[in-house]
Motif scaffolding. Structure first.
Motif, PDB file in Angstrom:
ATOM      1  N   SER A 269      40.540  48.556  34.450  1.00 47.95           N
ATOM      2  CA  SER A 269      38.301  48.806  35.166  1.00 47.95           C
ATOM      3  C   SER A 269      38.221  49.917  36.237  1.00 47.95           C
ATOM      4  CB  SER A 269      39.019  46.859  36.758  1.00 47.95           C
ATOM      5  OG  SER A 269      39.328  45.600  35.636  1.00 47.95           O
ATOM      6  N   ALA A 279      36.021  49.386  29.306  1.00 48.01           N
ATOM      7  CA  ALA A 279      36.471  48.189  28.355  1.00 48.01           C
ATOM      8  C   ALA A 279      36.566  48.037  27.302  1.00 48.01           C
ATOM      9  CB  ALA A 279      35.796  47.656  29.571  1.00 48.01           C
ATOM     10  N   THR A 304      42.225  39.161  37.616  1.00 54.12           N
ATOM     11  CA  THR A 304      40.493  39.663  37.904  1.00 54.12           C
ATOM     12  C   THR A 304      39.600  39.449  36.760  1.00 54.12           C
ATOM     13  OG1 THR A 304      42.041  41.822  38.235  1.00 54.12           O
ATOM     14  CG2 THR A 304      39.479  42.242  37.668  1.00 54.12           C
ATOM     15  N   TRP A 305      39.503  39.186  35.692  1.00 57.02           N
ATOM     16  CA  TRP A 305      38.506  38.759  34.489  1.00 57.02           C
ATOM     17  C   TRP A 305      38.095  37.315  34.712  1.00 57.02           C
ATOM     18  CZ3 TRP A 305      41.046  41.729  29.895  1.00 57.02           C
ATOM     19  CH2 TRP A 305      40.462  43.391  29.643  1.00 57.02           C
ATOM     20  N   ASN A 311      33.797  42.744  32.322  1.00 60.83           N
ATOM     21  CA  ASN A 311      34.870  43.965  31.803  1.00 60.83           C
ATOM     22  C   ASN A 311      35.105  43.254  30.827  1.00 60.83           C
ATOM     23  OD1 ASN A 311      34.007  45.763  33.455  1.00 60.83           O
ATOM     24  ND2 ASN A 311      36.622  46.496  34.033  1.00 60.83           N
TER      25      ASN A 311
END
Length: 410
Positions: A269, A279, A304-305, A311
């Protein structure tokens, strides 16, 4: 007394003139009218388009990003050194310069920066003579930022001799310039610099470590003791990102071989550059790993995703294998629980068959992430409205729509 006498004289003179004019005006014929000149039409200003505005904003942004950029440079170009020194000396006693909310806050740093470009030694000598530690501390950041790059080693010596003025990361700009200079000399010179920082206990925290010359030997640097020390302390990311920007395949292979697939989070990221392109590239690289490694990587990126799936959507675009793509989509569905339905929808709609999209949503289960962080579940009214519309477009029955919506509600 003089002022009062003068004032009386001036007033008397004005009154005398007015009286004389009044008498003359009453006894003189009226003067002929003075023709008025036609009003001067101002030159029409060109109307700015949206493109003009954006171009100007980009130009200013690029200027501001230049090392040592001084927005007062044009205005100070005609100033003598003596005028700059006088202004700096005056700033020392003016609260508008000293207070963070002062009208002139930061201008003293710009003045000092201009002088440093002209005569670094004289400017530093003036700085050294300042008696107030608080004033020196206030100017230290400007001193670091505006230190000439071609004299970076002198800057490093100054930092080492004045540690109290450079707490935490205040000296980052000087250190970046030193690193760039050492990088031109090769990995050994960079490693010596890193050793100095470690031995002197100087923190060098910067997401952008500076420019490395083309074909810099990052592999040799990464296999050295100082880089390993940085890795163990969690401070190696800036150098990893510099390596990635120059040779991302080599950086990827080194990370996997030396620190496992979870370490790929360091380049997953990126904060600048072609974020989505990176990505997508990473998706193709991870696709080639074995199933165990892919699982470890996706688990590392889950939090995070899930909360920021943009991303992940780009990551999936780089995957060709249907089985691996299915793994990424399952992770993407978790974003619906997190209220990121709009952002993850391109990933779901990459499935050609609408019935398969509906089935994935119908079988979705919130991951353990939401048990650890209940506040992450943010499927709200706007998400519900959007998902209902999509499900209707895909010809889901009313019963299935209600079942799916209730599944994602907190």
């Amino acid at each position: 007394m003089w002022f009062k006498s003068t004032a009386v004289l001036v007033v008397a003179t004005l009154l005398g003139g007015l009286i004389g004019w009044s008498f003359s005006a009453r006894n003189s014929p009226a003067p002929p009218p003075i023709p008025r000149p036609a009003p001067v039409q101002p030159t029409p200003r060109p109307t700015w388009t949206t493109g003009d505005f954006l171009a100007s904003a980009r130009k200013q942004s690029l200027q501001a990003k230049q090392p040592g950029f001084n927005p007062l440079a044009e205005k100070l170009a005609d100033w003598t050194d003596e005028e700059i020194i006088a202004a700096l000396n005056a700033s020392l006693h003016d609260p508008d310069f000293a207070l963070p909310s002062g009208a002139a806050s930061g201008l003293d740093g710009l003045l000092l920066g201009e002088w440093m470009q002209r005569d670094l030694d004289a400017a530093i000598a003036w700085f050294d003579r300042l008696e107030s530690v608080s004033t020196k501390s206030r100017l230290a950041s400007a001193l670091s930022y505006r230190w000439p790059a071609d004299k970076s080693e002198q800057g490093l010596a100054f930092v080492l001799a004045n540690r109290v003025l450079f707490p935490e990361t205040t000296a980052w700009s000087i250190l970046t310039k030193v690193l760039e200079g050492r990088a031109k000399q090769g990995p050994a010179a960079v490693e010596n610099f890193l050793r100095t920082l470690r031995e002197e206990k100087i923190e060098f925290s910067s997401e952008a470590p500076g420019h490395f010359p083309d074909h810099f030997d990052f592999a040799t640097l990464a296999n050295g003791d100082e880089f390993q020390q940085l890795w163990e302390s969690g401070d190696a990311k800036p150098l990893i990102l510099a390596w990635h920007s120059q040779n991302r395949d080599q950086a990827f292979d080194w990370l996997v071989e030396n620190h496992g697939v979870k370490s790929l989070a360091a380049i997953a990221s990126l904060a600048d550059g072609d974020v989505l392109g990176n990505a997508k590239w990473l998706g193709g690289k991870v696709e080639a790993l074995d199933a165990k490694q892919r699982g470890e990587f996706l688990e590392e990126m889950r939090e995070t995703w899930t909360v920021h799936p943009t991303n992940l959507v780009a990551f999936a675009e780089g995957i060709a294998d249907p089985g691996v793509l299915a793994e990424a989509r399952l992770l993407g569905v978790q974003s619906v629980f997190a209220g990121q339905t709009h952002q993850m929808m391109p990933l779901l709609e990459s499935i050609e068959d609408p019935a398969e999209r509906i089935a994935i949503l119908e079988n979705a289960r919130p991951s353990a992430l939401f048990s650890r962080y209940p506040d992450y579940r943010r499927f709200d009214v706007s998400n519900e409205s959007f998902l209902r519309r999509k499900l209707a477009e895909w010809h889901a029955s009313d019963a299935r729509i209600e079942s799916i919506i209730s599944r994602f509600k907190p």
